[in-house]
Every structure is written in C-alpha cells, then in structure tokens.
Motif scaffolding. Structure first.
Motif, PDB file in Angstrom:
ATOM      1  N   ARG A 139       0.803  -1.231   0.000  1.00  0.00           N
ATOM      2  CA  ARG A 139       0.000   0.000   0.000  1.00  0.00           C
ATOM      3  C   ARG A 139       0.836   1.281   0.000  1.00  0.00           C
ATOM      4  NH1 ARG A 139      -4.943   0.984   3.985  1.00  0.00           N
ATOM      5  NH2 ARG A 139      -5.584   2.952   3.100  1.00  0.00           N
ATOM      6  N   GLU A 140       1.775   1.339   0.920  1.00  0.00           N
ATOM      7  CA  GLU A 140       2.556   2.570   1.045  1.00  0.00           C
ATOM      8  C   GLU A 140       3.374   2.839  -0.207  1.00  0.00           C
ATOM      9  OE1 GLU A 140       5.003   4.023   4.436  1.00  0.00           O
ATOM     10  OE2 GLU A 140       3.472   2.859   5.513  1.00  0.00           O
ATOM     11  N   GLY A 141       3.295   4.053  -0.633  1.00  0.00           N
ATOM     12  CA  GLY A 141       4.080   4.446  -1.795  1.00  0.00           C
ATOM     13  C   GLY A 141       3.415   4.191  -3.134  1.00  0.00           C
ATOM     14  N   THR A 142       2.241   3.587  -3.126  1.00  0.00           N
ATOM     15  CA  THR A 142       1.561   3.373  -4.408  1.00  0.00           C
ATOM     16  C   THR A 142       0.822   4.646  -4.806  1.00  0.00           C
ATOM     17  OG1 THR A 142      -0.380   2.438  -3.328  1.00  0.00           O
ATOM     18  CG2 THR A 142       1.272   0.874  -4.108  1.00  0.00           C
ATOM     19  N   PRO A 143       0.721   4.893  -6.091  1.00  0.00           N
ATOM     20  CA  PRO A 143       0.047   6.110  -6.556  1.00  0.00           C
ATOM     21  C   PRO A 143      -1.452   6.096  -6.223  1.00  0.00           C
ATOM     22  CG  PRO A 143       1.103   4.938  -8.387  1.00  0.00           C
ATOM     23  CD  PRO A 143       1.270   4.108  -7.169  1.00  0.00           C
ATOM     24  N   PRO A 144      -2.057   7.264  -6.127  1.00  0.00           N
ATOM     25  CA  PRO A 144      -3.487   7.355  -5.804  1.00  0.00           C
ATOM     26  C   PRO A 144      -4.378   6.553  -6.765  1.00  0.00           C
ATOM     27  CG  PRO A 144      -2.475   9.519  -5.665  1.00  0.00           C
ATOM     28  CD  PRO A 144      -1.441   8.583  -6.210  1.00  0.00           C
ATOM     29  N   ALA A 145      -4.013   6.470  -8.011  1.00  0.00           N
ATOM     30  CA  ALA A 145      -4.822   5.706  -8.974  1.00  0.00           C
ATOM     31  C   ALA A 145      -4.869   4.230  -8.592  1.00  0.00           C
ATOM     32  CB  ALA A 145      -4.263   5.879 -10.384  1.00  0.00           C
ATOM     33  N   VAL A 146      -3.789   3.703  -8.094  1.00  0.00           N
ATOM     34  CA  VAL A 146      -3.755   2.299  -7.680  1.00  0.00           C
ATOM     35  C   VAL A 146      -4.647   2.097  -6.455  1.00  0.00           C
ATOM     36  CG1 VAL A 146      -2.274   0.409  -6.871  1.00  0.00           C
ATOM     37  CG2 VAL A 146      -1.478   1.925  -8.694  1.00  0.00           C
ATOM     38  N   HIS A 147      -4.661   3.074  -5.563  1.00  0.00           N
ATOM     39  CA  HIS A 147      -5.560   3.011  -4.403  1.00  0.00           C
ATOM     40  C   HIS A 147      -7.019   2.931  -4.872  1.00  0.00           C
ATOM     41  CE1 HIS A 147      -2.888   3.888  -0.900  1.00  0.00           C
ATOM     42  NE2 HIS A 147      -2.085   4.246  -1.895  1.00  0.00           N
ATOM     43  N   LEU A 148      -7.331   3.737  -5.853  1.00  0.00           N
ATOM     44  CA  LEU A 148      -8.687   3.758  -6.394  1.00  0.00           C
ATOM     45  C   LEU A 148      -9.062   2.412  -7.021  1.00  0.00           C
ATOM     46  CD1 LEU A 148     -11.110   5.645  -6.825  1.00  0.00           C
ATOM     47  CD2 LEU A 148     -10.099   6.273  -9.024  1.00  0.00           C
ATOM     48  N   ILE A 149      -8.134   1.846  -7.768  1.00  0.00           N
ATOM     49  CA  ILE A 149      -8.370   0.538  -8.396  1.00  0.00           C
ATOM     50  C   ILE A 149      -8.568  -0.534  -7.327  1.00  0.00           C
ATOM     51  CG2 ILE A 149      -7.288  -1.297  -9.775  1.00  0.00           C
ATOM     52  CD1 ILE A 149      -5.956   1.040 -11.406  1.00  0.00           C
ATOM     53  N   HIS A 150      -7.706  -0.528  -6.313  1.00  0.00           N
ATOM     54  CA  HIS A 150      -7.833  -1.508  -5.232  1.00  0.00           C
ATOM     55  C   HIS A 150      -9.173  -1.358  -4.518  1.00  0.00           C
ATOM     56  CE1 HIS A 150      -7.125  -3.904  -1.706  1.00  0.00           C
ATOM     57  NE2 HIS A 150      -7.434  -2.858  -0.966  1.00  0.00           N
ATOM     58  N   GLU A 151      -9.565  -0.138  -4.245  1.00  0.00           N
ATOM     59  CA  GLU A 151     -10.833   0.118  -3.561  1.00  0.00           C
ATOM     60  C   GLU A 151     -12.008  -0.443  -4.367  1.00  0.00           C
ATOM     61  OE1 GLU A 151     -13.506   4.007  -2.820  1.00  0.00           O
ATOM     62  OE2 GLU A 151     -11.410   4.185  -2.162  1.00  0.00           O
ATOM     63  N   HIS A 152     -11.979  -0.227  -5.667  1.00  0.00           N
ATOM     64  CA  HIS A 152     -13.047  -0.764  -6.514  1.00  0.00           C
ATOM     65  C   HIS A 152     -13.050  -2.288  -6.500  1.00  0.00           C
ATOM     66  CE1 HIS A 152     -14.738  -2.236 -10.348  1.00  0.00           C
ATOM     67  NE2 HIS A 152     -15.705  -1.407 -10.015  1.00  0.00           N
ATOM     68  N   SER A 153     -11.893  -2.866  -6.630  1.00  0.00           N
ATOM     69  CA  SER A 153     -11.767  -4.328  -6.661  1.00  0.00           C
ATOM     70  C   SER A 153     -12.318  -4.957  -5.384  1.00  0.00           C
ATOM     71  CB  SER A 153     -10.299  -4.704  -6.861  1.00  0.00           C
ATOM     72  OG  SER A 153     -10.130  -6.086  -6.765  1.00  0.00           O
ATOM     73  N   ILE A 154     -11.912  -4.440  -4.247  1.00  0.00           N
ATOM     74  CA  ILE A 154     -12.372  -4.990  -2.964  1.00  0.00           C
ATOM     75  C   ILE A 154     -13.870  -4.758  -2.780  1.00  0.00           C
ATOM     76  CG2 ILE A 154     -12.248  -4.662  -0.446  1.00  0.00           C
ATOM     77  CD1 ILE A 154     -10.018  -6.425  -1.533  1.00  0.00           C
ATOM     78  N   SER A 155     -14.354  -3.582  -3.153  1.00  0.00           N
ATOM     79  CA  SER A 155     -15.787  -3.327  -2.969  1.00  0.00           C
ATOM     80  C   SER A 155     -16.619  -4.228  -3.883  1.00  0.00           C
ATOM     81  CB  SER A 155     -16.144  -1.855  -3.150  1.00  0.00           C
ATOM     82  OG  SER A 155     -15.739  -1.367  -4.378  1.00  0.00           O
ATOM     83  N   GLN A 156     -16.116  -4.534  -5.072  1.00  0.00           N
ATOM     84  CA  GLN A 156     -16.841  -5.443  -5.965  1.00  0.00           C
ATOM     85  C   GLN A 156     -16.885  -6.853  -5.382  1.00  0.00           C
ATOM     86  OE1 GLN A 156     -18.477  -4.384  -8.874  1.00  0.00           O
ATOM     87  NE2 GLN A 156     -19.417  -6.361  -8.474  1.00  0.00           N
ATOM     88  N   LEU A 157     -15.791  -7.295  -4.811  1.00  0.00           N
ATOM     89  CA  LEU A 157     -15.772  -8.618  -4.174  1.00  0.00           C
ATOM     90  C   LEU A 157     -16.769  -8.668  -3.013  1.00  0.00           C
ATOM     91  CD1 LEU A 157     -11.929  -9.341  -4.105  1.00  0.00           C
ATOM     92  CD2 LEU A 157     -13.641 -10.458  -5.555  1.00  0.00           C
ATOM     93  N   LYS A 158     -16.848  -7.588  -2.243  1.00  0.00           N
ATOM     94  CA  LYS A 158     -17.779  -7.545  -1.116  1.00  0.00           C
ATOM     95  C   LYS A 158     -19.229  -7.509  -1.598  1.00  0.00           C
ATOM     96  CE  LYS A 158     -14.536  -5.631   2.181  1.00  0.00           C
ATOM     97  NZ  LYS A 158     -14.141  -4.462   3.005  1.00  0.00           N
ATOM     98  N   ILE A 159     -19.485  -6.824  -2.687  1.00  0.00           N
ATOM     99  CA  ILE A 159     -20.833  -6.817  -3.276  1.00  0.00           C
ATOM    100  C   ILE A 159     -21.206  -8.226  -3.740  1.00  0.00           C
ATOM    101  CG2 ILE A 159     -22.153  -6.057  -5.305  1.00  0.00           C
ATOM    102  CD1 ILE A 159     -20.736  -3.307  -4.951  1.00  0.00           C
ATOM    103  N   ASP A 160     -20.252  -8.924  -4.367  1.00  0.00           N
ATOM    104  CA  ASP A 160     -20.506 -10.301  -4.808  1.00  0.00           C
ATOM    105  C   ASP A 160     -20.792 -11.216  -3.617  1.00  0.00           C
ATOM    106  OD1 ASP A 160     -20.120  -9.438  -7.387  1.00  0.00           O
ATOM    107  OD2 ASP A 160     -18.193 -10.451  -7.675  1.00  0.00           O
ATOM    108  N   LEU A 161     -20.083 -11.012  -2.514  1.00  0.00           N
ATOM    109  CA  LEU A 161     -20.316 -11.806  -1.307  1.00  0.00           C
ATOM    110  C   LEU A 161     -21.717 -11.514  -0.749  1.00  0.00           C
ATOM    111  CD1 LEU A 161     -19.237 -13.795   0.760  1.00  0.00           C
ATOM    112  CD2 LEU A 161     -18.172 -11.862   1.955  1.00  0.00           C
ATOM    113  N   GLU A 162     -22.093 -10.262  -0.753  1.00  0.00           N
ATOM    114  CA  GLU A 162     -23.437  -9.891  -0.308  1.00  0.00           C
ATOM    115  C   GLU A 162     -24.504 -10.537  -1.208  1.00  0.00           C
ATOM    116  OE1 GLU A 162     -26.079  -5.831  -0.203  1.00  0.00           O
ATOM    117  OE2 GLU A 162     -23.937  -5.648   0.260  1.00  0.00           O
ATOM    118  N   TRP A 163     -24.234 -10.576  -2.516  1.00  0.00           N
ATOM    119  CA  TRP A 163     -25.162 -11.191  -3.463  1.00  0.00           C
ATOM    120  C   TRP A 163     -25.313 -12.685  -3.163  1.00  0.00           C
ATOM    121  CZ3 TRP A 163     -25.140 -14.964  -7.231  1.00  0.00           C
ATOM    122  CH2 TRP A 163     -26.196 -14.934  -8.148  1.00  0.00           C
TER     123      TRP A 163
END
Length: 175
Positions: A139-163
């Motif tokens: 995490r540390e030192g990664t560009p903000p765009a990578v943070h955004l991509i990671h956030e989307h990826s994890i939230s999609q996995l959590k949505i799939d789990l909720e589904w």
C-alpha cells in the motif's frame, strides 16, 4: 451465463423452437455482455441433440419459410441440467457466471445448493482476505490511482459476497 443451462432450463418447462429461446434469453438477461447470435444458439442445440440431452419433437414445414423445429428435453438432459447447475457453483469465479443457474434453481437439490453456495462464499471471503493482506504489504508508496483501483476491486468482491448471501436466502425461501 451458461447458454446450455438456459436452453435446458427453458426446455424443462415445455417444448420450444430455438428462436423462442433466443427471445426468452434476451428477456431474462439483464447484462449487455451476455448476447447470443444464431450461430452460437443453433450450435448449442446441435451439440445437445447429439449428446441426447434434447430431442426433436416436431418439424413444421411451410412452403415459403424455412423448417421450424421444436425441441424438448430428455431425461438425460434433465440430469445434465442439474449437474451443470451444481458445476457452475462448484467452479464459481464470478457472480454473472451463475445467472442461468439461478434462474433454474428449482431443478437442483436445495441442500446441495446451500453447500455449494457456502463453498463459493468461503472462496470469496478467502480472496478478500488475501487481497487485503497483499494490499497492506504494498500500500505505502503506491500512486493514488492504484488506491482507487484496489478500492473498486475490494468493494466489488464484497458486493458479490453480499449477493451470494442474498442467493442463499432465496434458496432457503424456496425450500
């Protein structure tokens, strides 16, 4: 979305012509990525016909039109439908790959489905934990765009789990 599961599921409730099934597919599919063309549709009919999963019920011939063949599902096809529904859950990788199976859940044993849904949920929970652990290590030192991509990826996995949790409730309600 599995086209063969969809075809067999529709045929399990009555005899149909491939074009009818294509129209039903369009009505039951909500995502734009799941489109079928005539070649794919008729190829699947031929494959399942050769394997004995479906049978020709009636061929209507009209002088001005091409032949119209109506198909039905065989006992072998009913067994195959059930096994393919189980396989789609056992091989779970994406929620949208389960859509055809979910439409035809009534053709499978709810107890087996619950077990397979629990396995799929466990796979997804492990993936979330693994991805989050990996993310913490880089995490540390990664560009903000990578943070955004990671956030989307994890939230999609959590949505799939909720589904999957909601699907589990649907199976319970249908018992």
């Amino acid at each position: 979305m599995s086209l063969q599961i969809f075809i067999l599921g529709v045929l399990s409730s009555g005899h149909h012509h491939p074009y009818d099934i294509k129209k039903m597919f369009k009505q039951n599919v909500l995502d734009e990525s799941s489109k079928i063309n005539d070649g794919t549709l008729y190829y699947n009919f031929e494959v399942m016909l050769k394997k004995g999963y479906i049978e020709k019920i009636e061929v209507i011939r009209d002088d001005n039109r091409p032949e119209k063949t109506t198909y039905g599902i065989t006992p072998l096809g009913k067994g195959y439908l059930e096994q393919e529904i189980y396989a789609s859950f056992k091989n779970f990788t994406r929620v949208d790959a389960l859509y055809s199976s979910v439409i035809f859940l009534k053709h499978a044993d709810p107890k087996k489905l619950m077990f397979l849904i629990d396995e799929a949920k466990e796979k997804l929970e492990n993936k979330i934990r693994s991805d989050e652990a990996f993310w913490e290590s880089v995490r540390e030192g990664t560009p903000p765009a990578v943070h955004l991509i990671h956030e989307h990826s994890i939230s999609q996995l959590k949505i799939d789990l909720e589904w999957l949790n909601k699907l589990e409730q649907l199976v319970i309600a249908q018992q």
